[in-house]
Scaffold this active site. Sequence first.
Site, mmCIF file in Angstrom:
data_model
loop_
_atom_site.group_PDB
_atom_site.id
_atom_site.type_symbol
_atom_site.label_atom_id
_atom_site.label_comp_id
_atom_site.label_asym_id
_atom_site.label_seq_id
_atom_site.Cartn_x
_atom_site.Cartn_y
_atom_site.Cartn_z
ATOM 1 N N GLU A 33 0.868 -1.168 0.000
ATOM 2 C CA GLU A 33 0.000 0.000 0.000
ATOM 3 C C GLU A 33 0.912 1.227 0.000
ATOM 4 O OE1 GLU A 33 -2.813 0.331 3.244
ATOM 5 O OE2 GLU A 33 -3.432 2.315 2.536
ATOM 6 N N ARG A 258 5.126 -13.044 9.653
ATOM 7 C CA ARG A 258 5.793 -11.793 9.316
ATOM 8 C C ARG A 258 7.132 -11.717 10.036
ATOM 9 N NH1 ARG A 258 2.243 -7.677 9.143
ATOM 10 N NH2 ARG A 258 3.705 -6.043 9.667
ATOM 11 N N LYS A 268 4.524 0.540 9.728
ATOM 12 C CA LYS A 268 4.560 1.804 8.984
ATOM 13 C C LYS A 268 4.002 2.957 9.818
ATOM 14 C CE LYS A 268 3.058 0.021 4.966
ATOM 15 N NZ LYS A 268 2.467 -0.005 3.626
#
Length: 551
Positions: A33, A258, A268
Amino acid sequence: AARPGTDFIRARILQDNASGRFGGKVHTRFPPEPNGYLHLGHAKSICLNFGVAKEFHGQCNLRFDDTNPTKEDTEYVDAIREDVRWLGGDWEDREFYASDYFERLYSYAEELIKMGKAYVDDLSADAIREYRGTLTRPGRESPWRNRSVEENLDLFRRMRAGEFPDGSRVLRAKIDMASPNLVMRDPTLYRIRHAAHHRTGEAWRIYPMYDYTHCLSDSIEGITHSLCTLEFVNNRELYDWVLDTLGVYHPQQIEFARLNLTYTILSKRKLIQLVREGHVSGWDDPRMPTLSGLRRRGVPPEALREFCARIGLARADSVVDYAMLEFCIRERLNAHAKRLMAVLDPIKVVIENYPEGQVEELEMPFHPEDPAYGSRKTPFAREIYIERDDFRLDPPQKYHRLSPGAEVRLRYAYLLTCREALLDQDGNVRELRCVYDPQSRGGQSPDGRKVKGTIHWVAAASAVPAEVRLYSQLFAVENPDEAPEGKTFLDNLNPHSLQVVRGLLEPAAAALETGEAVQFERLGYFCKDKDSTAALPVFNRTATLRDTWAK
Ligand code: ATP
Ligand code: MG
Ligand code: MG
């Protein structure tokens, strides 16, 4: 490096290939994104998606998952493209944007409405959350759930036309409010957002949700294996529901753990906070775990790829030791960085028996083990600098460096004996008076006498002054996310993560290019920073030579 079949994802792809499930084809995607810069966690996903595609002779798309107009920006798109390419991801001409599919996604939504599988809900966001229930409490159906197809179509079209304010209505899938999987309790597919999008501008007043967009984007692009992180396990059921209900091509979603790393934040949202609040100089601050920060710090992409191969893939979350990353960085730089000499905390040395005004050029290899790196000429003269730490007035036992009366080897130059240390008023060493052995050129002892210590040096007159930025961990604690009551991750910042010193470099350092890796002998790996000017080069320390901070 990973090979086909060596982890559960590759094993699964092998299986699919063997059964002919996707016609033997492998097509992955990396779907960031564009709402921030890529970080080490993304590197894992990039290496996996592009790596798998390469190993199986398939393809990997770069797809921007741009469905949040208020958080996204072309600055991020550009940075992401640069970072993926730097890490070795090659998407050729397959650069896609979820926003390119908005019209198609909209048609699919109308299809769902016509099938009676989606409805417009007038409940507020809070009410929807309340109605959804919990794991132990079943959900309740919205009073708007049984609107007619005609009414739903009319309202959805008017949502698109911009007739209703933000938050007043959503489009929801009509699935099962009693599902044990909360994701399946009539998830939202579209929301109203009167906001300009960085690519579609003012064209849309409604935007599709991630879960709805992602599976359809994968389907449209003919992705075979949609690899995502573990927090999407529960979303897989919805991924499958959307594609099955519409009866369109259906990729396989597979989840992996992850990356979590000690001393490091990989979110982020938090990284944005560090940048916005000025805790770091920007996204590419060399202390940041972003790919642009690591690149600026001097970390080679090969080291990151090796790191990703070594950590492998798992189906359960874990935390990787930061020392593993540093190991990969040192291993790569040890093999590939040129060697030069620099003195970061200088003491002046006057070599009394070296002729005044004489300068000789000593030839030195750029790499002690690899002649392919060539050599440079380094000037030697009567006045040189050595590292303050390489001299002791009162040396401890087994101290092999310089002290009054002791002899040491100057790297690639001569044997040097200290006669006297001159002190300033405060008792600090100001200058050393020494003599050298003219017979020891190159550092050999002419009579075979033992000289154990070898130290680095630079000639005073030709030394290049530089600003040297010494970095250590941005966070002082192993798990920066763990903060006591009333504190946040920001309280875990390491106040000493950057130390700036003035160093003196041998002249060959002036020819280094920005970003080029170099080892300053005995000090660490460095690279020239973009802040360098003609008057003052700036160097970043990429890594120390040894692990100095971990237990
Ligand atoms: P963040 O939580 O930092 O906002 P994200 O997952 O929302 O990250 P995206 O831009 O959506 O960020 O991520 C693109 C891809 O990178 C996704 O497929 C995601 O699963 C993967 N990814 C993100 N963070 C990690 C991580 N820590 N480890 C492995 N893969 C990651
Ligand atoms: Mg995401
Ligand atoms: Mg996120």
